[in-house]
Design a protein around this motif. Structure first.
Motif, PDB file in Angstrom:
ATOM      1  N   LYS A   1     -72.034  -9.192 156.465  1.00  0.00           N
ATOM      2  CA  LYS A   1     -71.896 -10.620 156.230  1.00  0.00           C
ATOM      3  C   LYS A   1     -72.139 -10.978 154.769  1.00  0.00           C
ATOM      4  N   SER A   2     -72.703 -10.047 153.997  1.00  0.00           N
ATOM      5  CA  SER A   2     -72.973 -10.345 152.585  1.00  0.00           C
ATOM      6  C   SER A   2     -71.669 -10.260 151.778  1.00  0.00           C
ATOM      7  N   PRO A   3     -71.567 -11.088 150.746  1.00  0.00           N
ATOM      8  CA  PRO A   3     -70.334 -11.093 149.946  1.00  0.00           C
ATOM      9  C   PRO A   3     -70.199  -9.797 149.133  1.00  0.00           C
ATOM     10  N   SER A   4     -68.985  -9.499 148.786  1.00  0.00           N
ATOM     11  CA  SER A   4     -68.759  -8.290 147.999  1.00  0.00           C
ATOM     12  C   SER A   4     -69.290  -8.472 146.584  1.00  0.00           C
ATOM     13  N   VAL A   5     -69.545  -7.379 145.931  1.00  0.00           N
ATOM     14  CA  VAL A   5     -70.076  -7.398 144.577  1.00  0.00           C
ATOM     15  C   VAL A   5     -68.917  -7.218 143.598  1.00  0.00           C
ATOM     16  N   PHE A   6     -68.855  -8.103 142.638  1.00  0.00           N
ATOM     17  CA  PHE A   6     -67.822  -8.031 141.605  1.00  0.00           C
ATOM     18  C   PHE A   6     -68.515  -7.686 140.304  1.00  0.00           C
ATOM     19  N   ASP A   7     -68.241  -6.520 139.773  1.00  0.00           N
ATOM     20  CA  ASP A   7     -68.916  -6.042 138.568  1.00  0.00           C
ATOM     21  C   ASP A   7     -68.120  -6.436 137.326  1.00  0.00           C
ATOM     22  N   ILE A   8     -68.555  -7.495 136.652  1.00  0.00           N
ATOM     23  CA  ILE A   8     -67.853  -8.000 135.476  1.00  0.00           C
ATOM     24  C   ILE A   8     -67.925  -7.010 134.318  1.00  0.00           C
ATOM     25  N   GLN A   9     -69.029  -6.258 134.208  1.00  0.00           N
ATOM     26  CA  GLN A   9     -69.144  -5.262 133.139  1.00  0.00           C
ATOM     27  C   GLN A   9     -68.098  -4.160 133.299  1.00  0.00           C
ATOM     28  N   LYS A  10     -67.889  -3.750 134.524  1.00  0.00           N
ATOM     29  CA  LYS A  10     -66.891  -2.711 134.771  1.00  0.00           C
ATOM     30  C   LYS A  10     -65.488  -3.239 134.479  1.00  0.00           C
ATOM     31  N   LEU A  11     -65.235  -4.481 134.835  1.00  0.00           N
ATOM     32  CA  LEU A  11     -63.950  -5.096 134.540  1.00  0.00           C
ATOM     33  C   LEU A  11     -63.715  -5.150 133.023  1.00  0.00           C
ATOM     34  N   ASN A  12     -64.731  -5.551 132.265  1.00  0.00           N
ATOM     35  CA  ASN A  12     -64.609  -5.589 130.804  1.00  0.00           C
ATOM     36  C   ASN A  12     -64.367  -4.195 130.232  1.00  0.00           C
ATOM     37  N   TRP A  13     -65.033  -3.195 130.795  1.00  0.00           N
ATOM     38  CA  TRP A  13     -64.840  -1.830 130.334  1.00  0.00           C
ATOM     39  C   TRP A  13     -63.394  -1.389 130.578  1.00  0.00           C
ATOM     40  N   PHE A  14     -62.872  -1.658 131.776  1.00  0.00           N
ATOM     41  CA  PHE A  14     -61.485  -1.314 132.084  1.00  0.00           C
ATOM     42  C   PHE A  14     -60.523  -2.004 131.116  1.00  0.00           C
ATOM     43  N   ASN A  15     -60.774  -3.277 130.881  1.00  0.00           N
ATOM     44  CA  ASN A  15     -59.911  -4.034 129.982  1.00  0.00           C
ATOM     45  C   ASN A  15     -59.965  -3.476 128.561  1.00  0.00           C
ATOM     46  N   THR A  16     -61.151  -3.134 128.099  1.00  0.00           N
ATOM     47  CA  THR A  16     -61.314  -2.553 126.762  1.00  0.00           C
ATOM     48  C   THR A  16     -60.551  -1.245 126.652  1.00  0.00           C
ATOM     49  N   GLU A  17     -60.676  -0.403 127.660  1.00  0.00           N
ATOM     50  CA  GLU A  17     -59.957   0.879 127.651  1.00  0.00           C
ATOM     51  C   GLU A  17     -58.451   0.659 127.653  1.00  0.00           C
ATOM     52  N   TYR A  18     -57.994  -0.294 128.423  1.00  0.00           N
ATOM     53  CA  TYR A  18     -56.571  -0.614 128.468  1.00  0.00           C
ATOM     54  C   TYR A  18     -56.075  -1.048 127.090  1.00  0.00           C
ATOM     55  N   LEU A  19     -56.825  -1.930 126.425  1.00  0.00           N
ATOM     56  CA  LEU A  19     -56.415  -2.439 125.123  1.00  0.00           C
ATOM     57  C   LEU A  19     -56.422  -1.339 124.059  1.00  0.00           C
ATOM     58  N   ARG A  20     -57.360  -0.429 124.143  1.00  0.00           N
ATOM     59  CA  ARG A  20     -57.422   0.677 123.173  1.00  0.00           C
ATOM     60  C   ARG A  20     -56.242   1.629 123.318  1.00  0.00           C
ATOM     61  N   LYS A  21     -55.705   1.746 124.514  1.00  0.00           N
ATOM     62  CA  LYS A  21     -54.613   2.688 124.756  1.00  0.00           C
ATOM     63  C   LYS A  21     -53.233   2.088 124.494  1.00  0.00           C
ATOM     64  N   LEU A  22     -53.175   0.799 124.201  1.00  0.00           N
ATOM     65  CA  LEU A  22     -51.901   0.186 123.856  1.00  0.00           C
ATOM     66  C   LEU A  22     -51.403   0.745 122.522  1.00  0.00           C
ATOM     67  N   THR A  23     -50.105   0.760 122.342  1.00  0.00           N
ATOM     68  CA  THR A  23     -49.577   1.132 121.032  1.00  0.00           C
ATOM     69  C   THR A  23     -49.944   0.023 120.056  1.00  0.00           C
ATOM     70  N   PRO A  24     -50.088   0.341 118.790  1.00  0.00           N
ATOM     71  CA  PRO A  24     -50.416  -0.712 117.817  1.00  0.00           C
ATOM     72  C   PRO A  24     -49.396  -1.853 117.815  1.00  0.00           C
ATOM     73  N   GLU A  25     -48.130  -1.535 118.012  1.00  0.00           N
ATOM     74  CA  GLU A  25     -47.100  -2.569 118.033  1.00  0.00           C
ATOM     75  C   GLU A  25     -47.271  -3.506 119.225  1.00  0.00           C
ATOM     76  N   ARG A  26     -47.556  -2.936 120.392  1.00  0.00           N
ATOM     77  CA  ARG A  26     -47.749  -3.739 121.604  1.00  0.00           C
ATOM     78  C   ARG A  26     -49.016  -4.582 121.493  1.00  0.00           C
ATOM     79  N   TYR A  27     -50.082  -3.989 120.950  1.00  0.00           N
ATOM     80  CA  TYR A  27     -51.325  -4.740 120.764  1.00  0.00           C
ATOM     81  C   TYR A  27     -51.076  -5.940 119.851  1.00  0.00           C
TER      82      TYR A  27
END
Length: 177
Positions: A4-30
């Protein structure tokens, strides 16, 4: 069998994923994705967005942070002299004033305003002054940016600001000291 307890949403993990995604973009796409965000704080006609994107790509968690990260380029924030003091860089108010006093005529004498030219001329002058790199570059970056941390160092910031704005900010900061 469901909890019955709500799910846990880890904002730090989301930010980490987003940071990794942005680092892997090509410079032109970024650059393509970052340009609208940079344009919220800076005039695209005045600033080299390509160079700015190169400096920011590894430091970005989310594009919504970009306007705040570069706002100091459009308008220098107010800051106190305590920013010049840094134990690690061995910078004091006295050494900062000496560094900025030496930096002003040096930067005024630079003809071609490029990062390479700025780097070469300033590093050569630091050796002649008998100062450590941090003792000279820390106060210079603080004087022209007004920030404790910036996307780039003194040379990158000076290049992005341009000759006239860099010298104007340096003179104003020297007067405050």
């Amino acid at each position: 069998g469901l909890s019955k307890s709500p799910s846990v949403f880890d904002i730090q993990k989301l930010n980490w994923f987003n940071t990794e995604y942005l680092r892997k973009l090509t410079p032109e796409r970024y650059l393509e994705l970052a340009t609208p965000w940079l344009a919220k704080a800076l005039d695209p006609e005045k600033f080299d967005f390509k160079r700015l994107a190169e400096l920011l790509q590894n430091r970005t968690e989310g594009f919504n942070q970009l306007p705040g990260m570069v706002a100091f380029l459009a308008e220098q924030p107010e800051f106190g002299p305590e920013l010049y003091v840094n134990k690690k860089q061995k910078s004091t108010l006295e050494s900062a004033k000496a560094a900025l006093t030496a930096a002003l005529p040096l930067l005024e004498g630079i003809g071609e305003w490029t990062e390479v030219e700025l780097h070469d001329r300033v590093m050569e002058a630091i050796l002649g002054l008998g100062m450590k790199n941090g003792q000279f570059l820390w106060p210079l970056r603080i004087a022209i940016s007004g920030q404790m941390s910036t996307p780039g160092g003194a040379f990158e910031i000076a290049y992005l600001l341009g000759r006239d704005e860099t010298l104007r900010r340096l003179k104003a900061s020297l007067e405050k000291l």
